[in-house]
Design a protein around this motif. Structure first.
Motif, PDB file in Angstrom:
ATOM      1  N   LYS A  90     -15.188 -19.575  79.560  1.00 51.20           N
ATOM      2  CA  LYS A  90     -13.887 -19.573  78.884  1.00 51.20           C
ATOM      3  C   LYS A  90     -13.338 -18.152  78.776  1.00 51.20           C
ATOM      4  CE  LYS A  90     -14.829 -23.816  76.329  1.00 51.20           C
ATOM      5  NZ  LYS A  90     -15.291 -24.404  75.056  1.00 51.20           N
ATOM      6  N   ASN A  91     -14.203 -17.188  78.494  1.00 50.14           N
ATOM      7  CA  ASN A  91     -13.767 -15.789  78.423  1.00 50.14           C
ATOM      8  C   ASN A  91     -13.272 -15.303  79.780  1.00 50.14           C
ATOM      9  OD1 ASN A  91     -14.423 -15.589  75.713  1.00 50.14           O
ATOM     10  ND2 ASN A  91     -16.480 -14.790  76.089  1.00 50.14           N
ATOM     11  N   ASP A 122     -18.885 -20.683  76.630  1.00 46.83           N
ATOM     12  CA  ASP A 122     -18.160 -19.517  76.102  1.00 46.83           C
ATOM     13  C   ASP A 122     -17.987 -18.437  77.168  1.00 46.83           C
ATOM     14  OD1 ASP A 122     -17.894 -20.678  73.639  1.00 46.83           O
ATOM     15  OD2 ASP A 122     -19.637 -19.667  72.738  1.00 46.83           O
ATOM     16  N   THR A 161     -12.026 -17.208  82.217  1.00 49.75           N
ATOM     17  CA  THR A 161     -10.764 -17.898  82.513  1.00 49.75           C
ATOM     18  C   THR A 161      -9.598 -17.240  81.787  1.00 49.75           C
ATOM     19  OG1 THR A 161     -11.950 -19.981  82.839  1.00 49.75           O
ATOM     20  CG2 THR A 161      -9.583 -20.126  82.471  1.00 49.75           C
ATOM     21  N   GLN A 162      -9.825 -16.835  80.553  1.00 51.24           N
ATOM     22  CA  GLN A 162      -8.764 -16.189  79.774  1.00 51.24           C
ATOM     23  C   GLN A 162      -8.403 -14.819  80.342  1.00 51.24           C
ATOM     24  OE1 GLN A 162     -10.197 -16.148  75.732  1.00 51.24           O
ATOM     25  NE2 GLN A 162      -9.888 -18.359  75.444  1.00 51.24           N
TER      26      GLN A 162
END
Length: 358
Positions: free
Chosen positions: A217-218, A214, A220-221
């Motif tokens: 992913k945060n 998580d 990368t976003q």
């Protein structure tokens, strides 16, 4: 051309452990308390490139010489570093000396490892570091621009860059885009921390290094346009302790096709806009690093300044042609060896032989 990447981050995010793993050394002290690194640790790593071995085999070279990349483990930064908090002043002076900044972020939970903040939040940590770099640049620019009011500058491009950078930084905005608006020399002599190319490295737990978690992913976003690399310092250390066969088998088991170091080097080349050309002969096959879109004389200058000053022409063979036609002789016989002049733009993978006079 050699280049240097500085590993930066908040205390206890795994900088020294990662540095030791990717440089295969034990130079950096890794301890569970802030500021165990004070003076920067330096490690030099050979850049792996399978093309070198393939070229050397055909050329029957006695030696293979990889290009090198230097990693610097820089003291941990804390909020207020731009005003001297923690080891701020030392941090800032050391980071000015590197070509690219590797932001190492903690992207794992571990109750037994101290954290300078109460929670694990890599995005917050990155924003703290970026803010401190911007504040340091603003302070530096205010002094430099004030001096320029009293002196006549002989570099209009630099004056323009500094003025624009100051106006943008005062608004709290990124100045990354200015790198494309000015030539490399002007950007370099500006000596602005916020203008250095950046790579984000997510230090994950062992189970997240292949697919992320998580935290990653945060990141990368939020940072879609940045170079982002996932590394597990613990995994890198385990790989280093194995022979090549066992290491490959271990990596396959956990879903990795290449090491974290290999991924980091590729991102460093991309971030710094670098490419590789080769020279080959019976004595040695060697890799040389140059800026992308370099003209042949500039590429020759990486070997020796006399090569650039006295440049006449370059004999050029593409890597794939060199393999397909079994070396220089075969390429010459099949019309795959080209003679190029001063305006030739060197391509990644070119095998070059320079003609020059002194």
């Amino acid at each position: 051309m050699s280049f240097k990447c500085g590993i930066v981050g908040l205390p206890n995010v795994g900088k020294s452990t990662t540095f030791n793993a990717i440089t295969k050394s034990k130079n950096a002290e890794a301890a569970n308390f802030p500021f165990c690194t004070i003076e920067p640790n330096i490690g030099v790593v050979s850049v792996p490139d399978e093309r070198l071995n393939n070229i050397a085999k055909i050329a029957k070279s006695e030696k293979i010489i990889n290009t090198l990349i230097t990693f610097v483990d820089i003291a941990g930064l804390v909020e207020g570093a731009s005003k001297g908090e923690g080891l701020g002043n030392k941090f800032l002076s050391h980071i000015r000396e590197v070509d690219a900044i590797v932001h190492l972020l903690r992207c794992f939970d571990a109750k037994d490892i101290q954290n300078v903040n109460k929670t694990v939040d890599p995005i917050r940590d990155l924003e703290i570091i970026e803010t401190e770099l911007m504040l340091a640049d603003i302070e530096s620019l205010e002094k430099r621009l004030d001096k320029k009011k009293k002196l006549k500058s002989d570099n209009d491009d630099l004056d323009s860059l500094l003025s624009k950078a100051y106006d943008i930084l005062k608004k709290g905005e990124s100045i990354n885009h200015l790198r494309k608006d000015y030539d490399e020399k002007t950007v370099k002599i500006s000596n602005l921390l916020s203008l250095k190319p950046k790579i984000i490295v997510c230090n994950t737990d062992e189970n997240s290094v292949a697919c992320g978690n998580d935290y990653t992913k945060n990141i990368t976003q939020k940072f879609k346009n940045e170079e982002i690399v996932l590394i597990s310092a613990e995994i890198e250390q385990q790989i280093n302790e194995l022979n090549s066969v066992d290491a490959k088998e271990f990596m396959n088991e956990i879903g990795l096709t290449e090491t974290g170091l290999d991924r980091l080097i590729k991102s460093s080349y991309k971030s710094l806009e670098l490419c590789t050309y080769f020279t080959a002969g019976p004595q040695e096959t060697k890799a040389w690093t140059v800026k992308e879109n370099s003209k042949a004389p500039n590429a020759a200058g990486v070997i020796h300044s006399d090569f650039q000053k006295g440049f006449i022409k370059a004999e050029v063979i593409s890597y794939q042609d060199y393999l397909n036609f079994n070396g220089e002789s075969g390429c010459r016989d099949n019309g795959k060896l080209r003679i190029e002049g001063k305006d030739y733009i060197v391509k990644d993978g070119d095998i070059l032989h320079f003609r020059f006079n002194t």
